[in-house]
Design a protein around this motif. Structure first.
Motif, PDB file in Angstrom:
ATOM      1  N   CYS A 396       0.852  -1.196   0.000  1.00 41.06           N
ATOM      2  CA  CYS A 396       0.000   0.000   0.000  1.00 41.06           C
ATOM      3  C   CYS A 396       0.883   1.238   0.000  1.00 41.06           C
ATOM      4  N   ALA A 397       0.415   2.270  -0.675  1.00 40.25           N
ATOM      5  CA  ALA A 397       1.176   3.521  -0.760  1.00 40.25           C
ATOM      6  C   ALA A 397       1.130   4.259   0.571  1.00 40.25           C
ATOM      7  N   GLY A 398       2.127   5.099   0.783  1.00 38.61           N
ATOM      8  CA  GLY A 398       2.146   5.924   1.991  1.00 38.61           C
ATOM      9  C   GLY A 398       1.227   7.125   1.863  1.00 38.61           C
ATOM     10  N   HIS A 399       0.883   7.713   2.998  1.00 35.12           N
ATOM     11  CA  HIS A 399       0.162   8.994   3.058  1.00 35.12           C
ATOM     12  C   HIS A 399      -1.228   8.953   2.433  1.00 35.12           C
ATOM     13  N   THR A 421       4.775  -6.175  -0.024  1.00 40.81           N
ATOM     14  CA  THR A 421       5.996  -5.399  -0.253  1.00 40.81           C
ATOM     15  C   THR A 421       5.707  -3.915  -0.216  1.00 40.81           C
ATOM     16  N   ALA A 422       6.747  -3.120  -0.457  1.00 40.61           N
ATOM     17  CA  ALA A 422       6.558  -1.668  -0.478  1.00 40.61           C
ATOM     18  C   ALA A 422       5.923  -1.252  -1.801  1.00 40.61           C
ATOM     19  N   ASP A 423       4.976  -0.322  -1.729  1.00 36.60           N
ATOM     20  CA  ASP A 423       4.372   0.255  -2.934  1.00 36.60           C
ATOM     21  C   ASP A 423       5.117   1.567  -3.189  1.00 36.60           C
ATOM     22  N   ASP A 424       4.581   2.638  -2.658  1.00 36.51           N
ATOM     23  CA  ASP A 424       5.231   3.946  -2.802  1.00 36.51           C
ATOM     24  C   ASP A 424       5.141   4.612  -1.427  1.00 36.51           C
ATOM     25  N   PRO A 425       5.988   4.173  -0.482  1.00 35.20           N
ATOM     26  CA  PRO A 425       5.775   4.595   0.911  1.00 35.20           C
ATOM     27  C   PRO A 425       5.988   6.079   1.169  1.00 35.20           C
ATOM     28  N   GLY A 426       6.729   6.760   0.305  1.00 33.74           N
ATOM     29  CA  GLY A 426       6.953   8.202   0.525  1.00 33.74           C
ATOM     30  C   GLY A 426       7.802   8.397   1.772  1.00 33.74           C
ATOM     31  N   GLU A 427       7.234   9.142   2.730  1.00 31.73           N
ATOM     32  CA  GLU A 427       7.983   9.388   3.971  1.00 31.73           C
ATOM     33  C   GLU A 427       7.601   8.379   5.051  1.00 31.73           C
ATOM     34  N   GLU A 428       6.647   7.517   4.766  1.00 28.29           N
ATOM     35  CA  GLU A 428       6.221   6.549   5.791  1.00 28.29           C
ATOM     36  C   GLU A 428       7.173   5.357   5.825  1.00 28.29           C
ATOM     37  N   ASP A 429       7.182   4.674   6.975  1.00 23.10           N
ATOM     38  CA  ASP A 429       8.025   3.489   7.130  1.00 23.10           C
ATOM     39  C   ASP A 429       7.346   2.308   6.419  1.00 23.10           C
ATOM     40  N   PRO A 430       8.001   1.721   5.403  1.00 23.10           N
ATOM     41  CA  PRO A 430       7.365   0.618   4.670  1.00 23.10           C
ATOM     42  C   PRO A 430       6.985  -0.545   5.591  1.00 23.10           C
ATOM     43  N   ALA A 431       7.812  -0.793   6.618  1.00 25.41           N
ATOM     44  CA  ALA A 431       7.515  -1.918   7.522  1.00 25.41           C
ATOM     45  C   ALA A 431       6.226  -1.653   8.291  1.00 25.41           C
ATOM     46  N   GLU A 432       6.016  -0.401   8.642  1.00 27.44           N
ATOM     47  CA  GLU A 432       4.792  -0.068   9.389  1.00 27.44           C
ATOM     48  C   GLU A 432       3.554  -0.200   8.493  1.00 27.44           C
TER      49      GLU A 432
END
Ligand SMILES: CC(=O)N[C@H]1[C@@H](OP(=O)(O)OP(=O)(O)OC[C@H]2O[C@@H](n3ccc(=O)[nH]c3=O)[C@H](O)[C@@H]2O)O[C@H](CO)[C@@H](O)[C@@H]1O[C@H](C)C(=O)N[C@@H](C)C(=O)N[C@H](CCC(=O)O)C(=O)O
Ligand SMILES: Nc1ncnc2c1ncn2[C@@H]1O[C@H](COP(=O)(O)OP(=O)(O)OP(=O)(O)O)[C@@H](O)[C@H]1O
Length: 520
Positions: A396-399, A421-432
């Motif tokens: 899922c994408a961040g923000h 997996t990571a999508d587009d986390p931006g400034e968010e922590d991908p693990a979270e």
């Protein structure tokens, strides 16, 4: 020399500037606000452009001080004046030495003043506007293809890009802001575009980016919970979308009545509505759908006559209603039946069920699905055509849409294997983000799943698992060509990464063709 904006019926006084849209104009402040009955003027000035961001103000701009979702534009009025703004649009007059217009609300006034400055370009274009949770971009590209096949000169604005003959620009928003949208429509009119197809997000409707455009036809694809962090409730989200289906915003509507929200919308619509779907009550009824590895064959019934088309690029029955909606919209805009069929048979936007084929004995697909319903649909489609197992890569994408993350996790369980997996986390922590996605799987049984935060490795893992007859689905990024991690944006193209993973896994064959380069 009189100013003109391709529409030679208008005379706007002395021409002083040529702006990006190709039109030449300068207009008095009182002229710019003539469509706003409650506007109160303090002084007058010559306006060369409209701007909502002090950082982009150029001399002669009308700076609109928008109270935004995070900041109050009024706080930037002085900066705008220092940068050369010749007037301000405000909710309360400010103590600055420039002409001002006071309106009850700035945000809804931005589109109308920008439209006035450009000579109301929407009035010279046949506009189709598409909204809904899933399938907007797809429908926009399909409608444009159908209209172009009918011989119209077309333009479009979607999540992928804005384009018109001889010009295209990647999109940063699904719907441009009100100023950019009017500039784009003006550019289209200058280029002789006859019909424009616009993708309209719920944010855009709520933020009046589309005002004062009145579309010839608006299209509703479907609705499921999304953007609740912005709209609060699904009811409010629906009400926002429904605002596009009023006589102020459109002349006619096309609505998918297979969707329960679509049925409600069709029932309450105050404009003539063409209904589409598998329902026997639909005006354009989807009668047959045949979906195979090679594409989609659909038969509609419009009135008494059957309309058959085969879309090699499309796989999956969910595209059938989208095709019917696009067909209906193109017909409303006057496309002949045969042209609409030809156009629809050719064009899906990039990153929507886009096959990556290097000769491997299984199907590898890149798809923009990122809502729970789209992920569920994608897996169900793959399941129907797969002769083996379905492997999913998803994140899922961040923000955005934090509330939907667990539902995406739950939807993923329908695949035989899933790599989160990571999508587009931006400034968010991908693990979270992944931890939130995984909460949706708690207490539910489903396929095997694993976590791999590195998207490239996640894709490789899914490809490694695939065997003959399987389907590998790489969901979420679609046409996007970047990934932002820890705030740093790097190039990342799912199609390229899947191609490389297939090559690394030992599958060889002809190079992949990007669908995006050929559509339009
Ligand atoms: C949360 C959100 O939707 N924000 C949108 C909103 O910004 P805003 O007006 O609330 O901005 P703000 O930061 O509060 O600032 C208020 C005002 O001060 C101005 N300002 C600010 C700073 C400064 O130094 N000087 C200045 O003048 C700003 O330009 C603005 O006019 O209105 C702006 C103009 O229309 C949009 O560009 C902006 O989109 C931001 C960039 C965004 O990311 N939006 C996303 C959520 C979005 O709209 N997404 C949808 C679709 C999503 C989907 O379906 O997947 C889309 O249409 O893309
Ligand atoms: N008519 C449709 N109904 C349901 N899903 C669809 C339809 N058309 C396309 N999809 C699927 O929905 C997902 C998103 O497609 P698309 O990008 O066209 O939608 P969108 O509404 O533009 O999304 P966004 O709001 O994020 O821009 C993809 O998985 C796509 O294959």
């Amino acid at each position: 020399m009189p100013g003109w904006c391709r529409d030679r019926r208008r005379r706007w006084g002395t021409c002083t500037v040529i702006v990006e849209c190709g039109c030449q104009h300068a207009i008095g402040l009182s002229g710019v606000v003539r469509g706003l009955p409650e506007a109160e003027l303090l002084g007058d000035a010559r306006i060369l452009e409209v701007c909502t961001d002090s950082r982009r103000v150029r001399p002669g701009a009308l700076f609109c001080a928008v109270p935004g979702t995070r900041r109050d534009g009024r706080g930037y009025a002085a900066e705008a004046v220092a940068a050369g703004a010749s007037a301000l649009l405000v909710q309360r007059f400010v103590d600055l030495p420039v002409a001002q217009v006071r309106v009850p609300a700035v945000r809804p006034a931005v589109g109308p003043v920008a439209a006035e400055l450009h000579g109301n370009p929407a009035g010279d274009l046949a506009i189709a506007a598409v909204t809904g949770t899933n399938g907007k971009t797809t429908a926009v590209h399909l409608i444009e293809a159908a209209l172009a096949a009918g011989g119209l000169r077309t333009g479009l604005s979607s999540t992928v890009e804005s384009r018109l003959p001889g010009w295209r620009s990647p999109a940063s928003l699904t719907t441009p802001d009100a100023v950019d949208l009017q500039r784009l429509l003006c550019r289209m009119r200058t280029a002789g575009v006859q019909a424009a197809v616009l993708e309209v997000s719920s944010h855009a409707i709520d933020q009046h980016r589309i005002d004062p455009v009145r579309a010839e036809v608006t299209v509703f694809t479907n609705l499921s919970p999304e953007h609740l962090d912005y709209h609060g409730t699904v009811e409010q989200y629906f009400a926002t979308k429904a605002a596009l289906f009023t006589p102020e915003r459109c002349r006619r509507a096309v609505v998918n009545i297979d969707d329960p929200w679509g049925r409600r919308l069709a029932a309450q619509a105050r404009v003539p509505t063409v209904t589409v779907g598998r329902s026997p009550r639909a005006d354009v009824r989807v009668e047959e759908v045949g979906s195979t590895f090679d594409g989609l064959r659909v038969v509609f019934r419009e009135g008494g006559a059957p309309v058959a088309l085969t879309v090699p690029a499309a796989i999956g029955g969910r595209h059938a209603t989208g095709l019917a909606a696009a067909y209906a919209a193109a017909r409303v805009l006057g496309a002949p039946k045969s042209a609409a069929v030809d156009g629809l048979s050719a064009a899906l936007p990039p990153g929507r069920f886009q096959r990556v084929d290097v000769g491997q004995p299984f199907l590898a697909v890149v798809d923009f699905a990122h809502t729970p319903t789209a992920v569920a649909d994608l897996i169900a489609t793959a399941r129907r055509i797969s002769r083996g197992r379905v492997h999913l890569v998803v994140g899922c994408a961040g923000h955005r849409d934090r509330f939907s993350r667990p539902d995406v996790g739950r939807a993923a369980l329908a695949a035989d294997t899933a790599v989160f997996t990571a999508d587009d986390p931006g400034e968010e922590d991908p693990a979270e983000i992944t931890a939130q996605v995984l909460t949706g799987t708690i207490g539910f049984s489903g396929g095997e799943f694993a976590v791999e935060h590195d998207r490239r490795a996640a894709i490789a893992a899914a490809v490694e698992r695939a065997g003959p007859g399987d389907v590998v689905l790489v969901a979420g990024r679609g046409h996007e060509r970047y990934q932002a991690i820890n705030g740093v944006r790097r190039p990342f193209d799912d199609v390229e990464v899947v191609t490389a993973a297939l090559a690394a896994a030992g599958w060889a064959g002809p190079p992949v063709q990007r669908r995006g380069r050929t559509c339009g």
